[in-house]
Design an enzyme around this catalytic site. Structure first.
Site, PDB file in Angstrom:
ATOM      1  N   ARG A  83       0.855  -1.200   0.000  1.00  8.47           N
ATOM      2  CA  ARG A  83       0.000   0.000   0.000  1.00  8.47           C
ATOM      3  C   ARG A  83       0.886   1.244   0.000  1.00  8.47           C
ATOM      4  NH1 ARG A  83      -3.792   0.245   4.975  1.00  8.47           N
ATOM      5  NH2 ARG A  83      -5.076  -1.294   3.916  1.00  8.47           N
ATOM      6  N   ARG A 152      -1.368   7.532   8.857  1.00 14.25           N
ATOM      7  CA  ARG A 152      -1.555   6.867   7.557  1.00 14.25           C
ATOM      8  C   ARG A 152      -1.689   7.912   6.447  1.00 14.25           C
ATOM      9  NH1 ARG A 152      -3.758   1.649   7.995  1.00 14.25           N
ATOM     10  NH2 ARG A 152      -2.834   0.618   9.803  1.00 14.25           N
ATOM     11  N   LYS A 217      -3.131   2.657  14.530  1.00 15.97           N
ATOM     12  CA  LYS A 217      -3.180   3.485  13.318  1.00 15.97           C
ATOM     13  C   LYS A 217      -3.771   4.854  13.653  1.00 15.97           C
ATOM     14  CE  LYS A 217      -5.895   0.468  11.255  1.00 15.97           C
ATOM     15  NZ  LYS A 217      -6.876  -0.242  10.421  1.00 15.97           N
ATOM     16  N   LYS A 219      -5.447   8.391  11.636  1.00  9.90           N
ATOM     17  CA  LYS A 219      -5.886   8.872  10.318  1.00  9.90           C
ATOM     18  C   LYS A 219      -6.278  10.346  10.345  1.00  9.90           C
ATOM     19  CE  LYS A 219      -7.239   4.292   8.875  1.00  9.90           C
ATOM     20  NZ  LYS A 219      -8.288   3.399   8.365  1.00  9.90           N
ATOM     21  N   CYS A 438     -15.537  -2.966   0.348  1.00 11.35           N
ATOM     22  CA  CYS A 438     -14.135  -3.203   0.710  1.00 11.35           C
ATOM     23  C   CYS A 438     -13.601  -4.396  -0.077  1.00 11.35           C
ATOM     24  CB  CYS A 438     -14.023  -3.470   2.203  1.00 11.35           C
ATOM     25  SG  CYS A 438     -14.571  -5.128   2.662  1.00 11.35           S
ATOM     26  N   CYS A 444      -7.938 -10.426   1.764  1.00 11.93           N
ATOM     27  CA  CYS A 444      -7.960  -9.900   3.136  1.00 11.93           C
ATOM     28  C   CYS A 444      -8.011 -11.035   4.155  1.00 11.93           C
ATOM     29  CB  CYS A 444      -9.162  -8.978   3.330  1.00 11.93           C
ATOM     30  SG  CYS A 444      -9.240  -8.386   5.030  1.00 11.93           S
ATOM     31  N   CYS A 483     -16.419  -7.739   6.922  1.00 15.95           N
ATOM     32  CA  CYS A 483     -16.313  -7.945   8.378  1.00 15.95           C
ATOM     33  C   CYS A 483     -16.617  -6.610   9.052  1.00 15.95           C
ATOM     34  CB  CYS A 483     -14.917  -8.467   8.749  1.00 15.95           C
ATOM     35  SG  CYS A 483     -13.675  -7.185   8.973  1.00 15.95           S
ATOM     36  N   CYS A 487     -13.897  -1.005   6.611  1.00 23.97           N
ATOM     37  CA  CYS A 487     -12.969  -0.376   5.665  1.00 23.97           C
ATOM     38  C   CYS A 487     -13.655   0.434   4.554  1.00 23.97           C
ATOM     39  CB  CYS A 487     -12.053  -1.431   5.053  1.00 23.97           C
ATOM     40  SG  CYS A 487     -11.017  -2.249   6.284  1.00 23.97           S
TER      41      CYS A 487
HETATM   42 FE1  SRM Z   1      -8.980  -1.250   6.496  1.00 26.30          FE
HETATM   43  C1  SRM Z   1      -7.553  -3.718   8.296  1.00 26.30           C
HETATM   44  C2  SRM Z   1      -8.280  -2.835   3.642  1.00 26.30           C
HETATM   45  C3  SRM Z   1      -9.664   1.587   4.803  1.00 26.30           C
HETATM   46  C4  SRM Z   1     -10.582  -0.010   9.236  1.00 26.30           C
HETATM   47  N1  SRM Z   1      -8.009  -2.970   6.040  1.00 26.30           N
HETATM   48  C5  SRM Z   1      -7.453  -3.828   6.938  1.00 26.30           C
HETATM   49  C6  SRM Z   1      -6.630  -4.907   6.206  1.00 26.30           C
HETATM   50  C7  SRM Z   1      -5.227  -4.395   6.081  1.00 26.30           C
HETATM   51  C8  SRM Z   1      -6.697  -6.309   6.805  1.00 26.30           C
HETATM   52  C9  SRM Z   1      -5.609  -6.721   7.754  1.00 26.30           C
HETATM   53  O1  SRM Z   1      -5.351  -6.026   8.748  1.00 26.30           O
HETATM   54  O2  SRM Z   1      -5.028  -7.786   7.505  1.00 26.30           O
HETATM   55  C10 SRM Z   1      -7.360  -4.887   4.835  1.00 26.30           C
HETATM   56  C11 SRM Z   1      -6.543  -5.352   3.633  1.00 26.30           C
HETATM   57  C12 SRM Z   1      -7.447  -5.956   2.576  1.00 26.30           C
HETATM   58  C13 SRM Z   1      -6.797  -6.213   1.279  1.00 26.30           C
HETATM   59  O3  SRM Z   1      -6.672  -7.397   0.885  1.00 26.30           O
HETATM   60  O4  SRM Z   1      -6.444  -5.272   0.597  1.00 26.30           O
HETATM   61  C14 SRM Z   1      -7.905  -3.479   4.800  1.00 26.30           C
HETATM   62  N2  SRM Z   1      -8.860  -0.696   4.587  1.00 26.30           N
HETATM   63  C15 SRM Z   1      -8.655  -1.523   3.540  1.00 26.30           C
HETATM   64  C16 SRM Z   1      -8.918  -0.822   2.225  1.00 26.30           C
HETATM   65  C17 SRM Z   1      -8.025  -1.295   1.087  1.00 26.30           C
HETATM   66  C18 SRM Z   1     -10.408  -0.999   1.886  1.00 26.30           C
HETATM   67  C19 SRM Z   1     -10.839  -0.632   0.498  1.00 26.30           C
HETATM   68  O5  SRM Z   1     -11.637  -1.399  -0.017  1.00 26.30           O
HETATM   69  O6  SRM Z   1     -10.438   0.394  -0.044  1.00 26.30           O
HETATM   70  C20 SRM Z   1      -8.696   0.637   2.664  1.00 26.30           C
HETATM   71  C21 SRM Z   1      -7.266   1.067   2.569  1.00 26.30           C
HETATM   72  C22 SRM Z   1      -7.120   2.489   3.011  1.00 26.30           C
HETATM   73  C23 SRM Z   1      -5.744   3.065   2.816  1.00 26.30           C
HETATM   74  O7  SRM Z   1      -5.376   3.314   1.679  1.00 26.30           O
HETATM   75  O8  SRM Z   1      -5.064   3.300   3.814  1.00 26.30           O
HETATM   76  C24 SRM Z   1      -9.098   0.540   4.126  1.00 26.30           C
HETATM   77  N3  SRM Z   1      -9.880   0.516   6.957  1.00 26.30           N
HETATM   78  C25 SRM Z   1     -10.168   1.517   6.080  1.00 26.30           C
HETATM   79  C26 SRM Z   1     -11.082   2.440   6.664  1.00 26.30           C
HETATM   80  C27 SRM Z   1     -11.706   3.644   5.958  1.00 26.30           C
HETATM   81  C28 SRM Z   1     -10.943   4.921   6.145  1.00 26.30           C
HETATM   82  O9  SRM Z   1      -9.846   4.926   6.696  1.00 26.30           O
HETATM   83  O10 SRM Z   1     -11.484   5.942   5.736  1.00 26.30           O
HETATM   84  C29 SRM Z   1     -11.359   1.974   7.935  1.00 26.30           C
HETATM   85  C30 SRM Z   1     -12.370   2.593   8.920  1.00 26.30           C
HETATM   86  C31 SRM Z   1     -11.887   3.856   9.521  1.00 26.30           C
HETATM   87  C32 SRM Z   1     -11.069   3.580  10.732  1.00 26.30           C
HETATM   88  O11 SRM Z   1      -9.865   3.365  10.610  1.00 26.30           O
HETATM   89  O12 SRM Z   1     -11.638   3.541  11.823  1.00 26.30           O
HETATM   90  C33 SRM Z   1     -10.584   0.771   8.114  1.00 26.30           C
HETATM   91  N4  SRM Z   1      -9.017  -1.752   8.441  1.00 26.30           N
HETATM   92  C34 SRM Z   1      -9.795  -1.153   9.388  1.00 26.30           C
HETATM   93  C35 SRM Z   1      -9.671  -1.889  10.622  1.00 26.30           C
HETATM   94  C36 SRM Z   1     -10.387  -1.557  11.957  1.00 26.30           C
HETATM   95  C37 SRM Z   1      -9.653  -0.503  12.698  1.00 26.30           C
HETATM   96  C38 SRM Z   1     -10.204  -0.259  14.066  1.00 26.30           C
HETATM   97  O13 SRM Z   1      -9.988   0.817  14.599  1.00 26.30           O
HETATM   98  O14 SRM Z   1     -10.834  -1.149  14.647  1.00 26.30           O
HETATM   99  C39 SRM Z   1      -8.791  -2.963  10.356  1.00 26.30           C
HETATM  100  C40 SRM Z   1      -8.318  -4.035  11.349  1.00 26.30           C
HETATM  101  C41 SRM Z   1      -7.255  -3.535  12.264  1.00 26.30           C
HETATM  102  O15 SRM Z   1      -6.694  -2.466  12.127  1.00 26.30           O
HETATM  103  O16 SRM Z   1      -6.977  -4.303  13.196  1.00 26.30           O
HETATM  104  C42 SRM Z   1      -8.420  -2.847   8.964  1.00 26.30           C
HETATM  105 FE1  SF4 Z   2     -10.998  -6.932   5.214  1.00 24.10          FE
HETATM  106 FE2  SF4 Z   2     -12.914  -6.403   6.966  1.00 24.10          FE
HETATM  107 FE3  SF4 Z   2     -11.499  -4.419   5.906  1.00 24.10          FE
HETATM  108 FE4  SF4 Z   2     -13.218  -5.690   4.426  1.00 24.10          FE
HETATM  109  S1  SF4 Z   2     -13.733  -4.492   6.234  1.00 24.10           S
HETATM  110  S2  SF4 Z   2     -11.098  -5.195   3.825  1.00 24.10           S
HETATM  111  S3  SF4 Z   2     -13.099  -7.743   5.174  1.00 24.10           S
HETATM  112  S4  SF4 Z   2     -10.704  -5.981   7.226  1.00 24.10           S
END
Ligand code: SRM
Ligand code: SF4
Length: 574
Positions: A83, A152, A217, A219, A438, A444, A483, A487
């Protein structure tokens, strides 16, 4: 920090989570990654996997192949996801073309635009990781800070507005990005064969982050007053720019947003950032630094489920938080300004102005840039970027804008897109262009249900239902995740589908279309094939009872979720 606080923090270190210990022992993000790159295996150790995240790298495996490989007694098919950090989502033509090339070389011929307006490359074999990261570095971009417990990718409305106000906001964004970038030399040493530092020479590599970086993280999003296309409230810090003529009057800061939930823990929940303070541009960096320091020093390092800043704010309260920030930056903060939002739509479609300039916002379903037998999206984008050399802007709704074009160029590009089978945003239902999913399966590791791969069917079934009910032109934001992590920000969608188990989803309804209200649980464990039908009673009631111009999310809020739930119960009885 007071002496008591320092003591409490030291005592807290004995309760650190495993990830904290790994960070602490990583020698500022070195781990043993450099050695592991040449060990001839297809995967990294658990410790290196954690450290790699800070470098923008996730170790994944192809989940479609897991079962068969297990039956054959073989190891999982390990692949890396890389990323990038692309502040504000802005790329020049050469940078775009480099991603296109790297995708073909190492990334399965596809790119993924994320909800934080950057590119992810999936399917990268460990042996190609270094070349991929070097390729990104060649065009002056980095993956450091793509993931990990640090700031990030900082996002911003992607519309290519011009003028001194916008220039200043972007300049202020860059200042924050530079200040909050990790300073460790590890990145150069590992990926770019930079000279290795002796770590015992007293050099403080990370003056802001220290040895253990942030608890979780972090943001940051920038929005222009009135335009919430980037969901500014879902960030740890939201920075909303106010105008004074052509200049920036200052910024209203919002703090403590975050979407993530853990299914097994009812105390975890999504939260919108709260209005915190108004700061003049000259104080933005100091105040944001102070906020980061408060989270760094007081955030929960024992339990990662509660380590985001939103939980610190809830535990200690906004007044305590403000007093800590004021003490850290030595300023008395002004109250935030009231915010009024006009739009939250992405900047899609063709736009031209009287000066003969234009841009075109292209809808990219779930952000996936690739060629299929029907739609040659990746190829046509490469041809367009090679020919017209536009600025490319990735949006926070997984779309892409080509900017700095003439009116004639916009028309020619529209034709090229149409010839390649890429629909123009104007020709699509607004519900489709307002929707996101997502990544989920097969890459993922946290997915418990499908998302991106099944979402097109769900959206099309929903569009058909809207047409049947006579409301095809009402935009309704649908967002799906595999899940509860959130995201695709499903909890601020008018309709959110959140994967609960394989094939079943919980439905959430009623967020406000401008992103200022989260939605409410509506129904649980609905099979994928029934998602659109499960909404028929509520949508029928909306089609019949909506007020002039009312959006679905606001309708749900007005009539109440219980009224809509009971409609469903009546229908089931019949
Ligand atoms: Fe996310 C974890 C994909 C935006 C909340 N996210 C992940 C992981 C890396 C899974 C992992 O930890 O193994 C996913 C990788 C999937 C893959 O195969 O690519 C993943 N997140 C994504 C992306 C690619 C979704 C998308 O369809 O675009 C986004 C990448 C953003 C970037 O460029 O940095 C993405 N993730 C978000 C957002 C939206 C945002 O930031 O506006 C959120 C919700 C906002 C937030 O952070 O609260 C988000 N991702 C999470 C979480 C839950 C965080 C939490 O506070 O509980 C996880 C899990 C974790 O961090 O433990 C996670
Ligand atoms: Fe993976 Fe859950 Fe984020 Fe979807 S919402 S990319 S299933 S961690």
């Amino acid at each position: 920090m007071s002496e008591q606080d320092v003591e409490a923090r030291e005592q807290g270190a004995s309760k650190w989570s495993k990830v904290e210990r790994i960070k602490d022992a990583s020698r500022q993000l070195r781990g043993t990654i450099a050695e592991a790159l040449t060990d001839g295996t297809p995967r990294f150790s658990e410790e290196n996997v954690q450290v790699l995240k800070f470098h923008g790298v996730y170790q994944q495996d192809d989940r479609d192949l897991r079962k068969a490989l297990k039956q054959e007694g073989k190891e999982r098919a390990y692949r890396m996801m890389v990323r990038t950090r692309i502040p504000g989502g802005v790329l020049n033509a050469d940078q775009y073309l480099q991603f296109d090339r790297l995708a073909d070389l190492y990334g399965g011929g596809q790119l993924r635009i994320t909800t934080r307006q950057t590119f992810q490359l999936h399917y990268i074999l460990k042996q190609n990781l270094k070349e991929t990261i070097r390729g990104i570095h060649e065009v002056l971009l980095t993956t450091l800070g793509g993931c990990g417990d640090q700031v990030r990718n900082t996002i911003c409305c992607a519309a290519p507005h011009s003028g001194p106000f916008y220039d200043q906001v972007r300049e202020d964004l860059r200042t924050l990005v530079n200040a909050f970038a990790a300073k460790t030399n590890a990145y150069h040493e590992i990926w770019l064969d930079g000279e290795r530092l002796q770590l015992d020479d007293g050099v403080e590599e990370e003056p802001l982050y220290g040895r253990t970086y942030l608890p979780r993280k972090f943001k940051i999003a920038f929005a222009y007053e009135g335009d919430n296309c980037c969901d500014v409230y879902s960030n740890d810090i939201g920075v909303v720019a106010h105008r004074a003529g052509d200049a920036v009057a200052g910024y209203t800061l919002l703090v403590g947003g975050g979407m993530g939930r853990t299914a097994s823990d009812k105390q975890t929940h999504p939260a919108l950032a709260k209005p915190f303070a108004f700061v003049p541009p000259s104080a933005l960096l100091d105040v944001c630094t102070a906020i980061l320091k408060v989270q760094r020093d007081f955030g929960n390092r024992a339990d990662r489920k509660f380590a985001r800043m939103k939980y610190l704010l809830e535990e200690r309260g906004l007044d305590w938080f403000r007093s800590q920030v004021e003490a850290s930056c030595g300023t008395t903060l002004q109250p935030p300004r009231a915010l009024v939002w006009g739009s939250s739509e992405d900047h899609l479609g063709s736009h031209t102005d009287e000066a003969g300039q234009g841009y075109i916002g292209i809808f990219v379903e779930s952000g996936r840039v690739r060629d299929t037998p029907e739609v040659a999206l990746k190829s046509v984008l490469r041809d367009v970027v090679e020919k017209y050399r536009p600025t490319v802007r990735l949006t926070t709704q997984q779309n892409l804008i080509l900017a700095d074009l003439t009116v004639d160029e916009v028309k020619e590009i529209e034709q090229m897109l149409t010839d390649a089978g890429v629909p123009l945003a104007e020709d699509l239902a607004q519900t489709r262009t307002a929707s996101m999913a997502c990544v989920a399966m097969p890459t993922c590791g946290l997915a418990i249900a499908e998302s991106e791969r099944v979402f097109p069917e769900v959206v099309r079934a929903f569009e058909a239902l809207q047409a049947e009910l006579g409301i095809p032109d009402v935009p309704i934001s649908l967002r799906m995740t595999g899940c509860p992590n959130g995201c695709a920000r499903p909890y601020i969608a008018e309709i959110g589908f959140v994967g609960r188990v394989l094939g079943k989803y919980d439905i959430y309804l009623g967020a406000s279309p401008d992103g200022t209200r989260v939605n409410t649980p509506f129904r649980e464990m609905i099979p994928l094939a029934d998602l659109a039908e499960a909404l028929r009673p509520a949508l029928t009631a909306f089609a019949r009872g909506r007020q002039e111009g009312e959006r679905f999310g606001d309708y749900v809020h007005r009539v109440g979720i219980d009224a809509l739930r009971s409609l469903h119960a009546v229908r089931v009885k019949v």
